[in-house]
Design an enzyme around this catalytic site. Sequence first.
Site, PDB file in Angstrom:
ATOM      1  N   ASP A 192     -12.224 -11.859   9.725  1.00 40.34           N
ATOM      2  CA  ASP A 192     -11.250 -11.860   8.972  1.00 40.34           C
ATOM      3  C   ASP A 192      -9.956 -12.655  10.113  1.00 40.34           C
ATOM      4  O   ASP A 192      -9.639 -11.812  10.604  1.00 40.34           O
ATOM      5  CB  ASP A 192     -10.750 -10.639   8.459  1.00 40.34           C
ATOM      6  CG  ASP A 192     -10.048 -10.869   7.156  1.00 40.34           C
ATOM      7  OD1 ASP A 192      -9.780 -11.940   6.607  1.00 40.34           O
ATOM      8  OD2 ASP A 192      -9.369  -9.770   6.782  1.00 40.34           O
TER       9      ASP A 192
ATOM     10  N   MET B 178       2.455  -5.738  -7.774  1.00 39.88           N
ATOM     11  CA  MET B 178       1.185  -5.249  -7.570  1.00 39.88           C
ATOM     12  C   MET B 178       1.263  -4.224  -6.525  1.00 39.88           C
ATOM     13  O   MET B 178       2.169  -4.023  -5.558  1.00 39.88           O
ATOM     14  CB  MET B 178       0.147  -6.223  -6.924  1.00 39.88           C
ATOM     15  CG  MET B 178      -1.146  -5.868  -6.395  1.00 39.88           C
ATOM     16  SD  MET B 178      -1.221  -5.332  -4.627  1.00 39.88           S
ATOM     17  CE  MET B 178      -1.674  -6.707  -3.863  1.00 39.88           C
TER      18      MET B 178
ATOM     19  N   ASP C 272       2.374   1.816   3.515  1.00 39.17           N
ATOM     20  CA  ASP C 272       3.055   0.786   3.939  1.00 39.17           C
ATOM     21  C   ASP C 272       4.828   1.009   3.452  1.00 39.17           C
ATOM     22  O   ASP C 272       5.622   0.696   4.374  1.00 39.17           O
ATOM     23  CB  ASP C 272       2.890  -0.753   3.311  1.00 39.17           C
ATOM     24  CG  ASP C 272       1.868  -1.334   3.328  1.00 39.17           C
ATOM     25  OD1 ASP C 272       1.153  -0.933   4.270  1.00 39.17           O
ATOM     26  OD2 ASP C 272       1.239  -2.145   2.661  1.00 39.17           O
TER      27      ASP C 272
ATOM     28  N   ASP D 172      -2.015 -12.872   1.481  1.00 39.26           N
ATOM     29  CA  ASP D 172      -2.323 -11.921   2.182  1.00 39.26           C
ATOM     30  C   ASP D 172      -2.574 -12.615   3.698  1.00 39.26           C
ATOM     31  O   ASP D 172      -3.742 -12.681   3.911  1.00 39.26           O
ATOM     32  CB  ASP D 172      -3.524 -11.282   1.644  1.00 39.26           C
ATOM     33  CG  ASP D 172      -4.014 -10.055   2.356  1.00 39.26           C
ATOM     34  OD1 ASP D 172      -3.147  -9.586   2.923  1.00 39.26           O
ATOM     35  OD2 ASP D 172      -5.136  -9.169   1.971  1.00 39.26           O
TER      36      ASP D 172
ATOM     37  N   GLU E  36     -10.081 -13.177  -2.420  1.00 35.53           N
ATOM     38  CA  GLU E  36      -9.194 -13.504  -1.170  1.00 35.53           C
ATOM     39  C   GLU E  36     -10.140 -14.709  -0.615  1.00 35.53           C
ATOM     40  O   GLU E  36     -11.316 -14.747  -0.313  1.00 35.53           O
ATOM     41  CB  GLU E  36      -9.124 -12.344  -0.237  1.00 35.53           C
ATOM     42  CG  GLU E  36      -8.569 -13.053   1.148  1.00 35.53           C
ATOM     43  CD  GLU E  36      -8.259 -11.716   2.091  1.00 35.53           C
ATOM     44  OE1 GLU E  36      -7.507 -10.960   1.595  1.00 35.53           O
ATOM     45  OE2 GLU E  36      -8.393 -11.936   3.173  1.00 35.53           O
TER      46      GLU E  36
ATOM     47  N   LYS F 135     -15.151  -8.068   0.038  1.00 37.05           N
ATOM     48  CA  LYS F 135     -15.046  -8.781   1.608  1.00 37.05           C
ATOM     49  C   LYS F 135     -16.605  -8.228   1.969  1.00 37.05           C
ATOM     50  O   LYS F 135     -17.034  -7.389   1.755  1.00 37.05           O
ATOM     51  CB  LYS F 135     -13.991  -8.010   2.486  1.00 37.05           C
ATOM     52  CG  LYS F 135     -13.964  -8.691   3.853  1.00 37.05           C
ATOM     53  CD  LYS F 135     -12.619  -7.951   4.514  1.00 37.05           C
ATOM     54  CE  LYS F 135     -12.380  -8.571   5.900  1.00 37.05           C
ATOM     55  NZ  LYS F 135     -11.514  -7.869   6.615  1.00 37.05           N
TER      56      LYS F 135
ATOM     57  N   ASP G  73      -5.605 -13.480  -3.550  1.00 37.88           N
ATOM     58  CA  ASP G  73      -4.983 -13.433  -2.180  1.00 37.88           C
ATOM     59  C   ASP G  73      -5.439 -14.601  -1.684  1.00 37.88           C
ATOM     60  O   ASP G  73      -6.368 -15.038  -1.121  1.00 37.88           O
ATOM     61  CB  ASP G  73      -5.648 -12.173  -1.359  1.00 37.88           C
ATOM     62  CG  ASP G  73      -5.066 -10.903  -1.772  1.00 37.88           C
ATOM     63  OD1 ASP G  73      -4.320 -10.802  -2.535  1.00 37.88           O
ATOM     64  OD2 ASP G  73      -5.573  -9.722  -1.136  1.00 37.88           O
TER      65      ASP G  73
ATOM     66  N   GLU H  46     -11.191  -6.225  -4.959  1.00 33.35           N
ATOM     67  CA  GLU H  46     -11.184  -7.153  -3.958  1.00 33.35           C
ATOM     68  C   GLU H  46     -12.271  -7.058  -3.045  1.00 33.35           C
ATOM     69  O   GLU H  46     -12.570  -6.150  -2.456  1.00 33.35           O
ATOM     70  CB  GLU H  46      -9.905  -6.937  -3.166  1.00 33.35           C
ATOM     71  CG  GLU H  46      -9.912  -8.117  -1.943  1.00 33.35           C
ATOM     72  CD  GLU H  46      -8.544  -8.149  -1.225  1.00 33.35           C
ATOM     73  OE1 GLU H  46      -7.352  -7.406  -1.790  1.00 33.35           O
ATOM     74  OE2 GLU H  46      -8.626  -8.760  -0.100  1.00 33.35           O
TER      75      GLU H  46
ATOM     76  N   HIS I 121     -12.029 -13.973   2.605  1.00 31.46           N
ATOM     77  CA  HIS I 121     -13.327 -13.204   2.481  1.00 31.46           C
ATOM     78  C   HIS I 121     -14.456 -13.856   1.955  1.00 31.46           C
ATOM     79  O   HIS I 121     -15.446 -13.747   2.248  1.00 31.46           O
ATOM     80  CB  HIS I 121     -12.967 -12.043   1.470  1.00 31.46           C
ATOM     81  CG  HIS I 121     -11.699 -11.095   1.998  1.00 31.46           C
ATOM     82  ND1 HIS I 121     -11.269 -10.050   1.439  1.00 31.46           N
ATOM     83  CD2 HIS I 121     -11.187 -11.096   3.217  1.00 31.46           C
ATOM     84  CE1 HIS I 121     -10.304  -9.559   2.174  1.00 31.46           C
ATOM     85  NE2 HIS I 121     -10.295 -10.124   3.334  1.00 31.46           N
TER      86      HIS I 121
ATOM     87  N   ASP J 163      -7.306 -14.262   8.406  1.00 28.66           N
ATOM     88  CA  ASP J 163      -5.774 -14.087   7.430  1.00 28.66           C
ATOM     89  C   ASP J 163      -4.848 -14.966   8.079  1.00 28.66           C
ATOM     90  O   ASP J 163      -3.610 -14.572   8.297  1.00 28.66           O
ATOM     91  CB  ASP J 163      -5.399 -12.760   7.667  1.00 28.66           C
ATOM     92  CG  ASP J 163      -6.036 -11.607   6.812  1.00 28.66           C
ATOM     93  OD1 ASP J 163      -6.963 -12.147   5.843  1.00 28.66           O
ATOM     94  OD2 ASP J 163      -6.051 -10.387   6.970  1.00 28.66           O
TER      95      ASP J 163
ATOM     96  N   HIS K 206       0.915  -1.188  -0.165  1.00 24.21           N
ATOM     97  CA  HIS K 206      -0.100   0.100   0.038  1.00 24.21           C
ATOM     98  C   HIS K 206       0.968   1.322  -0.097  1.00 24.21           C
ATOM     99  O   HIS K 206       2.037   1.211   0.567  1.00 24.21           O
ATOM    100  CB  HIS K 206      -0.752   0.036   1.248  1.00 24.21           C
ATOM    101  CG  HIS K 206      -1.784  -1.103   1.593  1.00 24.21           C
ATOM    102  ND1 HIS K 206      -1.537  -2.203   2.157  1.00 24.21           N
ATOM    103  CD2 HIS K 206      -3.011  -1.186   1.175  1.00 24.21           C
ATOM    104  CE1 HIS K 206      -2.753  -2.845   2.392  1.00 24.21           C
ATOM    105  NE2 HIS K 206      -3.378  -2.158   1.516  1.00 24.21           N
TER     106      HIS K 206
HETATM  107  C1  GLT Z   1      -5.787  -5.450   4.320  1.00 21.95           C
HETATM  108  C2  GLT Z   1      -6.935  -6.157   3.729  1.00 21.95           C
HETATM  109  C3  GLT Z   1      -6.670  -7.203   2.640  1.00 21.95           C
HETATM  110  C4  GLT Z   1      -6.585  -6.144   1.224  1.00 21.95           C
HETATM  111  C5  GLT Z   1      -5.315  -5.406   1.626  1.00 21.95           C
HETATM  112  C6  GLT Z   1      -5.091  -4.501   0.189  1.00 21.95           C
HETATM  113  S1  GLT Z   1      -5.232  -4.566   2.920  1.00 21.95           S
HETATM  114  O1  GLT Z   1      -4.979  -6.141   4.593  1.00 21.95           O
HETATM  115  O2  GLT Z   1      -7.510  -7.136   4.929  1.00 21.95           O
HETATM  116  O3  GLT Z   1      -7.801  -8.451   2.364  1.00 21.95           O
HETATM  117  O4  GLT Z   1      -5.968  -7.302   0.319  1.00 21.95           O
HETATM  118  O5  GLT Z   1      -5.619  -3.238   0.373  1.00 21.95           O
HETATM  119 MN    MN Z   2      -6.561  -9.298   0.994  1.00 25.21          MN
HETATM  120 MN    MN Z   3      -8.695 -10.576   4.694  1.00 26.05          MN
END
Ligand code: GLT
Ligand code: MN
Ligand code: MN
Length: 391
Positions: A259, A92, A61, A291, A221, A187, A249, A185, A224, A261, A58
Amino acid sequence: MANNFQPKPEHKFTFGLWTVGSSGRDQFATNDPIRNSLSPADLVRLLGEVGAYGVNFHDNDLIPMDATPAEADKIKKEFRKALDETGLVVPMATTNLFSAAIFKDGAFTSNDPKVRAYALQKAMRGMDLGAEFGAKIYVFWGGREGSETDVAKSPLEGLKHFREALNFLGEYSNSQGYGYKFALEAKPNEPRGDIYLPTTGAMLGFIETLDHPEMVGVNPELAHEHMAGLNFMHAVAQAWDAGKLFHIDLNDQNYARFDQDWRFGQQSWKQSFFLVKFLEEVGYNGSRHFDAHAFRTEDYEGVKDFARGCMRSYLIFKEKARLFNEDKEIQALVAESKAEDKSMDKFLGKFSAEKAAELKAFSFDRNAIAGRGLKYEKLDQMLTDLMLGVR
Ligand code: GLT
Ligand code: MN
Ligand code: MN
């Protein structure tokens, strides 16, 4: 020689700076981080050490929001040096349109035109930064684009504003010669109560309403889609079918949770197996972006274990997919279940009036067809045996 599951550049494994750079902070923690922040350049070195191919970021970041131009230059030089040293690339980039307080009620979809204009400005600057490091995919994750209540925010207006923003930024990319492909993306929720366009399927429908749909695809993702209780591989297949799988992702997640992750392959072995099998079979050629975050129990050695684990699991699933496809007994059952039968060719496929008339007149033995066992139980257990190493 046995497959040692070592990552290689051709696997296109990438990580975000925000993934391996996560300090382990969460909502319930005090302010002291579990892991001290590493600079972007040091994170690149960490990724080089574990064998990743690329790093994504980002805008913030890499360059903190309030950095002076001199500070930004210094960070960029050090980052570039680390990329040169390690050979990592930046496929990316993306904009953080969700952390700053100004985005509390959305960025592109805020009701406030000042917020929308600021979001556009920030996205253009982020695109400049990504292009400087060679990024060709630009991700848009609209974490704040949604609501907790619909008392004063309209999803219809939200879609209109989101569309306007993407159309604007598409023209911007072209006017600068950046050649970006945008990847949207989805979510379903978190951080908003509800996020607009909550699934990959919803994004795919929306893309067709844009001025330049050909430059816009999706970044599905795993976590998500699992949050929404959906089958990730099915969502990815639909994106692939539409020619829109521009990025992906990978991570992991229990169903029906916020979430998480997690490390790819940590939890959903079977779903992840089918996903990797799909990506490899169709010849998906983009980044395999992880991710995800290491557990907050970990120090930076644990972060390396986490990153290595993501890539290793991917390569294990890939190997298992190969074994599945080469297993004669399994493939015989797959073929049997498909009941290949040329006798129906004359009825299927493209419409013709004769075909329709002949099909309407045909008599089917419905009970005989329904009564055929498909052997999915047997096949599925064979897959379990294969996955767990007893086959
Ligand atoms: C954040 C989010 C991710 C996205 C990222 C890109 S930022 O961590 O949870 O799923 O992919 O903006
Ligand atoms: Mn993501
Ligand atoms: Mn996520």
